[in-house]
Design a protein around this motif. Structure first.
Motif, mmCIF file in Angstrom:
data_model
loop_
_atom_site.group_PDB
_atom_site.id
_atom_site.type_symbol
_atom_site.label_atom_id
_atom_site.label_comp_id
_atom_site.label_asym_id
_atom_site.label_seq_id
_atom_site.Cartn_x
_atom_site.Cartn_y
_atom_site.Cartn_z
ATOM 1 N N GLN A 143 0.821 -1.205 0.000
ATOM 2 C CA GLN A 143 0.000 0.000 0.000
ATOM 3 C C GLN A 143 0.863 1.268 0.000
ATOM 4 O OE1 GLN A 143 -2.594 -2.769 2.291
ATOM 5 N NE2 GLN A 143 -3.646 -0.850 2.659
ATOM 6 N N VAL A 144 2.049 1.194 0.572
ATOM 7 C CA VAL A 144 2.990 2.311 0.473
ATOM 8 C C VAL A 144 3.401 2.480 -0.987
ATOM 9 C CG1 VAL A 144 5.328 3.098 1.066
ATOM 10 C CG2 VAL A 144 3.838 2.161 2.842
ATOM 11 N N VAL A 145 3.638 1.364 -1.669
ATOM 12 C CA VAL A 145 4.011 1.417 -3.086
ATOM 13 C C VAL A 145 2.864 2.022 -3.901
ATOM 14 C CG1 VAL A 145 4.665 0.052 -5.121
ATOM 15 C CG2 VAL A 145 5.646 -0.488 -2.867
ATOM 16 N N LEU A 146 1.629 1.631 -3.612
ATOM 17 C CA LEU A 146 0.480 2.206 -4.317
ATOM 18 C C LEU A 146 0.382 3.714 -4.081
ATOM 19 C CD1 LEU A 146 -2.114 -0.635 -3.665
ATOM 20 C CD2 LEU A 146 -1.184 0.036 -5.898
ATOM 21 N N ALA A 147 0.615 4.153 -2.859
ATOM 22 C CA ALA A 147 0.581 5.591 -2.554
ATOM 23 C C ALA A 147 1.675 6.325 -3.306
ATOM 24 C CB ALA A 147 0.718 5.817 -1.047
ATOM 25 N N LEU A 148 2.866 5.742 -3.361
ATOM 26 C CA LEU A 148 3.975 6.361 -4.085
ATOM 27 C C LEU A 148 3.636 6.472 -5.578
ATOM 28 C CD1 LEU A 148 7.698 5.811 -3.581
ATOM 29 C CD2 LEU A 148 6.769 5.576 -5.861
ATOM 30 N N ILE A 149 3.076 5.414 -6.146
ATOM 31 C CA ILE A 149 2.694 5.447 -7.567
ATOM 32 C C ILE A 149 1.630 6.514 -7.807
ATOM 33 C CG2 ILE A 149 1.605 4.176 -9.456
ATOM 34 C CD1 ILE A 149 2.898 1.617 -8.242
ATOM 35 N N GLN A 150 0.677 6.619 -6.893
ATOM 36 C CA GLN A 150 -0.370 7.637 -7.038
ATOM 37 C C GLN A 150 0.247 9.027 -7.132
ATOM 38 O OE1 GLN A 150 -3.538 7.500 -4.107
ATOM 39 N NE2 GLN A 150 -3.995 9.667 -4.410
ATOM 40 N N VAL A 151 1.211 9.314 -6.283
ATOM 41 C CA VAL A 151 1.856 10.628 -6.268
ATOM 42 C C VAL A 151 2.794 10.792 -7.466
ATOM 43 C CG1 VAL A 151 3.486 12.095 -4.995
ATOM 44 C CG2 VAL A 151 1.629 10.934 -3.779
ATOM 45 N N GLU A 152 3.565 9.773 -7.767
ATOM 46 C CA GLU A 152 4.561 9.873 -8.832
ATOM 47 C C GLU A 152 3.955 9.986 -10.223
ATOM 48 O OE1 GLU A 152 7.758 10.305 -8.958
ATOM 49 O OE2 GLU A 152 8.318 10.010 -6.880
ATOM 50 N N SER A 153 2.996 9.112 -10.536
ATOM 51 C CA SER A 153 2.519 9.039 -11.927
ATOM 52 C C SER A 153 1.009 9.003 -12.092
ATOM 53 C CB SER A 153 3.098 7.786 -12.594
ATOM 54 O OG SER A 153 2.530 6.622 -11.989
ATOM 55 N N ARG A 154 0.271 8.990 -10.988
ATOM 56 C CA ARG A 154 -1.194 8.835 -11.047
ATOM 57 C C ARG A 154 -1.565 7.593 -11.861
ATOM 58 N NH1 ARG A 154 -4.439 11.342 -8.047
ATOM 59 N NH2 ARG A 154 -6.182 11.174 -9.475
#
Length: 191
Positions: A92-103
């Motif tokens: 879920q941390v990875v999903l949050a990072l992806i959301q911020v980085e590339s949507r």
């Protein structure tokens, strides 16, 4: 102008510009280079089918507005979970990072030149001797990105805020980790 050049230019202009995962460092940490080299060779994930179904259904529901295609969404979630587990990260941390980085835009390119879902800097493919790797490939991008984040989390002794700042190339600043932590709290951990 050739047709392929026109298509490439149109694609480049239509891809969202997002945050860079990290600026090109003055020198590359040899331990991180080894971690990436080793990571490109391996993989594993859920402990049982029930755990997989529960997590995938929950995360799929949360991701549906950002990735409407269910097939693409499930493939992404399975790969995120596998790569996060391989790297010892919370998926879920990875999903949050992806959301911020590339949507969740697979072909995202940052103003600094970082590529893909986790916005990995392309110098890494040459640095670890894999010039044919494609950072727009979901598996490759997640393998690199999760390995890099896990490495930074390790050298920061588990401090997620500092590891996220390193990942973004903004160590000492807190605007980027705050964005990831907000996404984590409001979308990926929210009940």
């Amino acid at each position: 102008m050739k047709t392929t050049a026109v298509v490439a230019l149109a694609l480049a202009l239509s891809v969202p510009r997002v945050f860079a995962a990290a600026a090109v460092p003055a020198s590359v940490d040899p331990a991180l280079r080894r971690a990436l080299t080793d990571a490109v060779k391996t993989s594993a994930s859920f402990s049982n089918r029930f755990e997989a179904e529960v997590w995938l259904l929950d995360m799929s529901t949360r991701l549906s507005t950002l990735v409407p295609d269910v097939g693409r969404r499930m493939a992404l979630l399975k790969t995120v979970h596998a790569e996060a587990a391989r790297a010892g990260l919370d998926p879920q941390v990875v999903l949050a990072l992806i959301q911020v980085e590339s949507r969740f835009q697979r072909f995202a390119v940052s103003s600094a030149g970082a590529l893909g879902l986790m916005q990995v800097m392309p110098f890494w493919i040459d640095e670890i001797g894999r010039p044919d790797d494609n950072l727009f490939d979901m598996h490759t991008n997640l393998r690199y990105g999760c390995t890099i984040l896990a490495y930074y989390l390790d050298i920061e002794h588990g401090n997620l805020t500092r590891a996220l700042a390193r990942y973004n190339g903004s160590l000492g600043q807190y605007w980027y980790p705050a964005r990831v932590e907000t996404a984590l709290r409001t979308r990926w951990y929210a009940r």
